[in-house]
Design an enzyme around this catalytic site. Structure first.
Site, PDB file in Angstrom:
ATOM      1  N   HIS A  53      -9.000  -0.610   0.619  1.00 45.95           N
ATOM      2  CA  HIS A  53      -9.692   1.005   0.652  1.00 45.95           C
ATOM      3  C   HIS A  53     -10.151   1.194   0.959  1.00 45.95           C
ATOM      4  O   HIS A  53     -11.820   1.511   1.070  1.00 45.95           O
ATOM      5  CB  HIS A  53     -10.186  -0.092  -0.718  1.00 45.95           C
ATOM      6  CG  HIS A  53     -10.412   1.686  -1.401  1.00 45.95           C
ATOM      7  ND1 HIS A  53      -9.974   1.838  -2.881  1.00 45.95           N
ATOM      8  CD2 HIS A  53     -11.296   2.491  -1.576  1.00 45.95           C
ATOM      9  CE1 HIS A  53     -10.100   2.897  -3.540  1.00 45.95           C
ATOM     10  NE2 HIS A  53     -10.935   3.556  -2.905  1.00 45.95           N
ATOM     11  N   ARG A 112      -9.820   7.982   6.594  1.00 43.53           N
ATOM     12  CA  ARG A 112     -10.746   9.045   7.065  1.00 43.53           C
ATOM     13  C   ARG A 112     -10.202   9.220   8.315  1.00 43.53           C
ATOM     14  O   ARG A 112     -10.697  11.065   8.433  1.00 43.53           O
ATOM     15  CB  ARG A 112     -12.351   7.762   7.948  1.00 43.53           C
ATOM     16  CG  ARG A 112     -12.789   7.237   6.622  1.00 43.53           C
ATOM     17  CD  ARG A 112     -13.920   6.092   7.222  1.00 43.53           C
ATOM     18  NE  ARG A 112     -14.177   5.280   5.828  1.00 43.53           N
ATOM     19  CZ  ARG A 112     -13.916   4.330   5.628  1.00 43.53           C
ATOM     20  NH1 ARG A 112     -13.208   3.757   6.186  1.00 43.53           N
ATOM     21  NH2 ARG A 112     -14.698   3.412   4.612  1.00 43.53           N
ATOM     22  N   TYR A 135      -5.717   5.968 -10.780  1.00 43.47           N
ATOM     23  CA  TYR A 135      -6.492   5.379 -11.220  1.00 43.47           C
ATOM     24  C   TYR A 135      -6.565   5.209 -12.517  1.00 43.47           C
ATOM     25  O   TYR A 135      -6.274   5.841 -13.414  1.00 43.47           O
ATOM     26  CB  TYR A 135      -8.126   5.291 -11.045  1.00 43.47           C
ATOM     27  CG  TYR A 135      -8.935   5.364  -9.684  1.00 43.47           C
ATOM     28  CD1 TYR A 135      -8.306   4.207  -9.105  1.00 43.47           C
ATOM     29  CD2 TYR A 135      -9.252   6.385  -8.679  1.00 43.47           C
ATOM     30  CE1 TYR A 135      -9.052   3.958  -7.467  1.00 43.47           C
ATOM     31  CE2 TYR A 135      -9.310   6.705  -7.367  1.00 43.47           C
ATOM     32  CZ  TYR A 135      -9.719   5.309  -6.712  1.00 43.47           C
ATOM     33  OH  TYR A 135      -9.731   5.097  -5.402  1.00 43.47           O
ATOM     34  N   ARG A 191     -21.939   0.488  -2.816  1.00 45.69           N
ATOM     35  CA  ARG A 191     -22.122   1.543  -1.626  1.00 45.69           C
ATOM     36  C   ARG A 191     -23.049   2.161  -1.322  1.00 45.69           C
ATOM     37  O   ARG A 191     -23.383   2.906  -1.894  1.00 45.69           O
ATOM     38  CB  ARG A 191     -20.780   2.416  -1.273  1.00 45.69           C
ATOM     39  CG  ARG A 191     -19.777   2.344  -1.754  1.00 45.69           C
ATOM     40  CD  ARG A 191     -18.729   3.720  -1.865  1.00 45.69           C
ATOM     41  NE  ARG A 191     -17.604   2.986  -1.773  1.00 45.69           N
ATOM     42  CZ  ARG A 191     -16.248   3.321  -2.241  1.00 45.69           C
ATOM     43  NH1 ARG A 191     -16.321   5.023  -2.876  1.00 45.69           N
ATOM     44  NH2 ARG A 191     -15.048   2.914  -3.287  1.00 45.69           N
ATOM     45  N   GLY A 250      -6.188   1.084   6.271  1.00 39.19           N
ATOM     46  CA  GLY A 250      -7.379   0.686   6.565  1.00 39.19           C
ATOM     47  C   GLY A 250      -7.730   0.966   8.226  1.00 39.19           C
ATOM     48  O   GLY A 250      -7.011  -0.238   9.181  1.00 39.19           O
ATOM     49  N   GLY A 251      -8.695   1.057   9.069  1.00 42.79           N
ATOM     50  CA  GLY A 251      -8.425   1.230  10.361  1.00 42.79           C
ATOM     51  C   GLY A 251      -7.383   1.927  11.370  1.00 42.79           C
ATOM     52  O   GLY A 251      -8.012   1.341  12.755  1.00 42.79           O
ATOM     53  N   VAL A 252      -6.662   2.648  10.740  1.00 42.17           N
ATOM     54  CA  VAL A 252      -5.470   2.645  12.016  1.00 42.17           C
ATOM     55  C   VAL A 252      -6.027   4.545  13.038  1.00 42.17           C
ATOM     56  O   VAL A 252      -6.391   4.692  11.695  1.00 42.17           O
ATOM     57  CB  VAL A 252      -3.928   2.979  11.235  1.00 42.17           C
ATOM     58  CG1 VAL A 252      -3.355   3.867  11.995  1.00 42.17           C
ATOM     59  CG2 VAL A 252      -3.544   2.303  10.496  1.00 42.17           C
ATOM     60  N   ARG A 253      -6.407   4.014  13.682  1.00 47.27           N
ATOM     61  CA  ARG A 253      -7.051   4.869  14.614  1.00 47.27           C
ATOM     62  C   ARG A 253      -5.902   5.281  15.864  1.00 47.27           C
ATOM     63  O   ARG A 253      -6.733   6.151  16.816  1.00 47.27           O
ATOM     64  CB  ARG A 253      -8.350   4.256  14.757  1.00 47.27           C
ATOM     65  CG  ARG A 253      -9.499   4.682  13.822  1.00 47.27           C
ATOM     66  CD  ARG A 253      -9.840   5.585  12.944  1.00 47.27           C
ATOM     67  NE  ARG A 253     -10.701   5.346  11.932  1.00 47.27           N
ATOM     68  CZ  ARG A 253      -9.970   4.735  10.145  1.00 47.27           C
ATOM     69  NH1 ARG A 253      -9.034   5.160  10.478  1.00 47.27           N
ATOM     70  NH2 ARG A 253     -11.403   4.530   9.900  1.00 47.27           N
ATOM     71  N   SER A 301      -5.193  11.880  -4.378  1.00 43.88           N
ATOM     72  CA  SER A 301      -6.184  11.592  -5.227  1.00 43.88           C
ATOM     73  C   SER A 301      -6.188  12.372  -6.414  1.00 43.88           C
ATOM     74  O   SER A 301      -5.644  13.873  -6.408  1.00 43.88           O
ATOM     75  CB  SER A 301      -7.075  11.216  -3.920  1.00 43.88           C
ATOM     76  OG  SER A 301      -8.075  11.257  -5.382  1.00 43.88           O
ATOM     77  N   LYS A 344      -0.723   0.173  -4.262  1.00 46.13           N
ATOM     78  CA  LYS A 344      -1.965   0.464  -3.346  1.00 46.13           C
ATOM     79  C   LYS A 344      -3.329  -0.753  -3.411  1.00 46.13           C
ATOM     80  O   LYS A 344      -3.796   0.014  -4.516  1.00 46.13           O
ATOM     81  CB  LYS A 344      -2.198   1.596  -3.655  1.00 46.13           C
ATOM     82  CG  LYS A 344      -3.267   1.969  -2.089  1.00 46.13           C
ATOM     83  CD  LYS A 344      -4.030   3.256  -1.796  1.00 46.13           C
ATOM     84  CE  LYS A 344      -4.683   3.087  -1.054  1.00 46.13           C
ATOM     85  NZ  LYS A 344      -5.690   3.240  -1.211  1.00 46.13           N
TER      86      LYS A 344
HETATM   87  C1  LIG Z   1     -13.874   9.460   1.549  1.00 41.94           C
HETATM   88  C2  LIG Z   1     -13.049   8.220   0.778  1.00 41.94           C
HETATM   89  C3  LIG Z   1     -12.464   8.398   0.011  1.00 41.94           C
HETATM   90  C4  LIG Z   1     -11.370   7.895  -0.833  1.00 41.94           C
HETATM   91  N1  LIG Z   1     -10.902   8.280  -2.034  1.00 41.94           N
HETATM   92  C5  LIG Z   1      -9.329   7.195  -2.191  1.00 41.94           C
HETATM   93  C6  LIG Z   1      -9.054   8.232  -4.031  1.00 41.94           C
HETATM   94  O1  LIG Z   1      -9.440   8.749  -4.144  1.00 41.94           O
HETATM   95  N2  LIG Z   1      -8.148   6.998  -3.729  1.00 41.94           N
HETATM   96  C7  LIG Z   1      -7.832   6.114  -3.665  1.00 41.94           C
HETATM   97  O2  LIG Z   1      -7.204   5.349  -3.991  1.00 41.94           O
HETATM   98  N3  LIG Z   1      -8.194   5.381  -2.567  1.00 41.94           N
HETATM   99  C8  LIG Z   1      -9.662   6.055  -1.785  1.00 41.94           C
HETATM  100  N4  LIG Z   1      -9.927   6.233  -0.926  1.00 41.94           N
HETATM  101  C9  LIG Z   1      -9.397   4.840   0.313  1.00 41.94           C
HETATM  102  C10 LIG Z   1      -7.948   5.501   0.674  1.00 41.94           C
HETATM  103  O3  LIG Z   1      -7.194   5.805   0.369  1.00 41.94           O
HETATM  104  C11 LIG Z   1      -7.519   4.087   1.920  1.00 41.94           C
HETATM  105  O4  LIG Z   1      -7.020   2.939   1.355  1.00 41.94           O
HETATM  106  C12 LIG Z   1      -8.783   4.187   3.319  1.00 41.94           C
HETATM  107  O5  LIG Z   1      -9.130   5.529   3.413  1.00 41.94           O
HETATM  108  C13 LIG Z   1      -7.731   3.771   4.542  1.00 41.94           C
HETATM  109  O6  LIG Z   1      -8.877   3.537   5.464  1.00 41.94           O
HETATM  110  P1  LIG Z   1      -9.378   4.366   7.054  1.00 41.94           P
HETATM  111  O7  LIG Z   1     -10.229   4.968   5.974  1.00 41.94           O
HETATM  112  O8  LIG Z   1      -9.862   3.154   7.876  1.00 41.94           O
HETATM  113  O9  LIG Z   1      -7.811   4.431   6.939  1.00 41.94           O
HETATM  114  C14 LIG Z   1     -10.881   6.754  -0.008  1.00 41.94           C
HETATM  115  C15 LIG Z   1     -11.186   6.637   0.974  1.00 41.94           C
HETATM  116  C16 LIG Z   1     -12.272   6.882   1.449  1.00 41.94           C
HETATM  117  C17 LIG Z   1     -12.896   7.326   2.839  1.00 41.94           C
HETATM  118  O1  LIG Z   2     -11.737   5.610  -4.025  1.00 43.92           O
HETATM  119  C1  LIG Z   2     -13.030   5.647  -3.248  1.00 43.92           C
HETATM  120  O2  LIG Z   2     -12.877   5.122  -2.695  1.00 43.92           O
HETATM  121  C2  LIG Z   2     -13.469   6.887  -4.286  1.00 43.92           C
HETATM  122  O3  LIG Z   2     -14.634   7.511  -2.715  1.00 43.92           O
HETATM  123  C3  LIG Z   2     -14.156   7.628  -5.392  1.00 43.92           C
HETATM  124  C4  LIG Z   2     -15.207   7.392  -6.419  1.00 43.92           C
HETATM  125  C5  LIG Z   2     -15.387   7.525  -6.967  1.00 43.92           C
HETATM  126  C6  LIG Z   2     -14.163   8.633  -7.993  1.00 43.92           C
HETATM  127  C7  LIG Z   2     -13.420   9.375  -7.069  1.00 43.92           C
HETATM  128  C8  LIG Z   2     -13.181   8.360  -5.279  1.00 43.92           C
END
Ligand SMILES: Cc1cc2nc3c(=O)[nH]c(=O)nc-3n(C[C@H](O)[C@H](O)[C@H](O)COP(=O)(O)O)c2cc1C
Ligand SMILES: O=C(O)C(=O)c1ccccc1
Length: 378
Positions: A271, A326, A144, A179, A303-306, A121, A247
Site C-alpha cells: 500500500h 503517487r 475495499y 498516518r 510500491g516505489g516504482v519511480r 479506486s 491487492k
Molecule cells: C494518496 C493515495 C491514496 C491511495 N488510495 C488507495 C485506495 O483508494 N485503494 C487502494 O487499494 N490503494 C490506495 N493507495 C495505495 C496505492 O494503490 C498503491 O498501493 C501505492 O500508492 C503504491 O506505491 P507508490 O505510491 O509508491 O507507487 C493509495 C495511495 C496513495 C498514495
Molecule cells: O487507501 C489509502 O491509502 C487511503 O489513503 C484512503 C483512505 C481512506 C479512504 C480512501 C483512501
C-alpha cells in the site's frame, strides 16, 4: 536545458520538459496544499516501509546481454485477456479531485493516451460511468470490503455494465494505517469533493475536520468490515463474473491461499507503505510470491516504482505488470491528463531504453538472469 532554451519555453507550460518522474513530483509539490501533499506522500508510522520500497530498487544491478538485435523494443503485454502498450499502469488512489479539478476523468484520458491500465479506486471522486466514458484503455475497479455489502454488489454490477474488466479487492486495509502526518493535520476531505460512487450516508466521517485525528481513519473504522476472511471471497465471486484480483499480498503463504481461493491475479503491495509499517519492500517480497504462485496467475507489483529501470527490475523478477501510485497523482496535479500521459510515456520510454541497453528487446526475454539483487548492507 540551456538558459536560452528555458527562456524560449512557452510561459504557459506547467512542466518544462520533465526528464525524470521526479520533475513531476517537484511540479506537483508547488501546486498542492500542504495537507494534501502530506496525504499523498505520507505513509504509516515511521514511514520506514515508504523508504524501503525505494531502497530495494537501489540495490538492483543489471546484467546486460550484448550483440542482440534491439532495433525494435516492444513494451507491449497482455493482462487478463487485454492487450496493453505498456506494462506500467496506474494503482488505485482515492479522490483524484484533491489534486486536479478534472480528477479521474483526466486520469482516464491520460492512461488511454498512453495505452495503460487504470485501476479506479472505490473512493474515486467521479462516477464509474463518467470515468469509463473518458477511457480508451482497460479499467479495473478496486474495492475495499465495506460493511455495506449492498454497496459492493451495486458497484460490481455497475462496473461490469460499463466495461470495467476486473475487480481488485484490497486486502491489506481491515483498518487504516496510522498516518501521523494526517493525524497531526486533522486531515479531512473538503466539502467540494465526494466519493462519487458511494452512498453519502457512509461517508460522513471522512468529511469531519478538526477532530485532531485523520478523518479518513475514522471513516475507515466505521465503513470497512474488518471481519472478512478467505471464505467470504465466494460471496463476491457469486456477484460478479469479472476476474478477481487481490491487492496487498506479501507472503508465499497468502499467495498460495489466493490461488487456492480462485484469485485471477495478485498485486504484491504494501500500500505504498501506508498500512503496516515495517513490512518488506515489495521488490523484496516479489520473488517469494512469484515462486509460490508458480505461474498459475499473473503477479503485479506496486510500491516505489519511480521509473523505467525500476519497472525493468520488477518485471525481471517475475512481475507481469507494475503499477504507479503517487507518480500518477504527481502527473495529474502538474498537468492534468497530459501530465498523467507524460508520466506513463516517460517511464515507458525509460523501460524501452533499459531493455535496449540490457539486450532484452521484449518482455518475454526478461527473466531473473537480467538482474542481481544485492544483499542489504547492515
Ligand atoms: C494518496 C493515495 C491514496 C491511495 N488510495 C488507495 C485506495 O483508494 N485503494 C487502494 O487499494 N490503494 C490506495 N493507495 C495505495 C496505492 O494503490 C498503491 O498501493 C501505492 O500508492 C503504491 O506505491 P507508490 O505510491 O509508491 O507507487 C493509495 C495511495 C496513495 C498514495
Ligand atoms: O487507501 C489509502 O491509502 C487511503 O489513503 C484512503 C483512505 C481512506 C479512504 C480512501 C483512501
Amino acid at each position: 536545458m540551456t538558459a536560452r532554451e528555458a527562456q524560449a519555453a512557452p510561459a504557459t507550460s506547467p512542466v518544462p520538459r520533465p526528464a525524470v518522474l521526479g520533475d513531476y513530483e517537484t511540479a506537483a509539490r508547488g501546486r498542492l496544499d500542504g495537507r494534501v501533499w502530506d496525504f499523498v506522500q505520507g505513509g504509516a508510522e515511521s514511514e520506514r516501509t515508504v523508504g524501503d520500497n525505494r531502497r530495494a530498487f537501489s540495490r538492483v544491478t543489471l546484467r546486460p546481454r550484448v550483440l542482440v538485435d534491439v532495433s525494435h523494443c516492444d513494451t507491449g503485454t497482455e493482462l487478463l485477456g487485454a492487450r496493453l502498450r505498456t506494462p506500467l499502469g496506474i494503482a488505485p488512489t482515492a479522490y483524484h479531485q484533491l489534486v486536479h479539478p478534472e480528477g479521474e476523468v483526466a486520469t482516464a484520458r491520460g492512461a488511454g493516451a498512453a495505452g495503460a491500465l487504470f485501476v479506479v479506486s472505490i473512493y474515486a471522486s467521479h462516477t464509474l460511468e463518467d470515468i469509463a466514458a473518458a477511457a480508451a484503455a482497460p479499467l479495473w475497479l478496486q474495492l475495499y470490503w465495506l460493511r455495506r455489502r449492498d454497496l459492493l454488489a451495486e458497484l460490481v454490477g455497475r462496473a461490469a455494465a460499463v466495461g470495467y474488466r476486473a475487480i481488485v479487492l484490497t486486502v491489506d486495509a481491515p483498518r487504516l494505517g496510522r498516518r501521523h502526518r494526517d493525524a497531526r493535520n486533522g486531515f479531512a476531505i473538503g466539502p467540494g469533493i465526494r466519493a462519487a460512487n458511494l452512498d453519502p450516508a457512509v461517508m460522513t466521517a471522512a468529511h469531519l475536520p478538526g477532530t485532531g485525528r485523520s478523518a479518513l481513519a475514522d471513516h475507515a473504522a466505521e465503513a470497512v468490515d474488518p471481519s472478512v476472511t478467505w471464505s467470504d471471497l465466494a460471496w463476491l465471486r457469486e456477484r460478479s463474473d469479472l476476474p478477481l484480483v487481490l491487492k496487498g499480498i506479501l507472503t508465499a503463504q497468502d499467495a498460495a491461499l489466493a490461488v487456492r481461493h480462485g484469485a485471477d491475479a495478485i498485486v504484491v503491495s504494501n500500500h505504498g507503505g501506508r498500512q503496516l509499517d515495517r513490512t518488506p519492500a515489495t521488490l523484496d517480497a516479489l520473488a517469494e510470491v512469484v515462486d509460490a504462485v508458480g505461474g498459475a496467475v499473473p503477479v503485479l507489483l506496486d510500491g516505489g516504482v519511480r521509473g523505467g529501470t525500476d519497472a525493468f527490475a520488477a518485471l525481471a523478477l517475475g512481475a507481469r505488470a507494475v503499477l504507479l501510485g503517487r507518480p500518477a497523482l504527481w502527473g495529474l496535479a502538474a498537468d492534468g491528463a497530459a501530465g498523467v500521459a507524460g508520466v506513463l510515456d516517460l517511464a515507458t520510454e525509460e523501460l524501452a531504453h533499459t531493455m535496449a541497453l540490457a539486450g532484452r528487446p521484449d518482455l518475454g526475454s526478461l527473466d531473473r538472469s537480467a538482474v542481481l539483487l544485492r544483499a542489504e548492507r547492515r
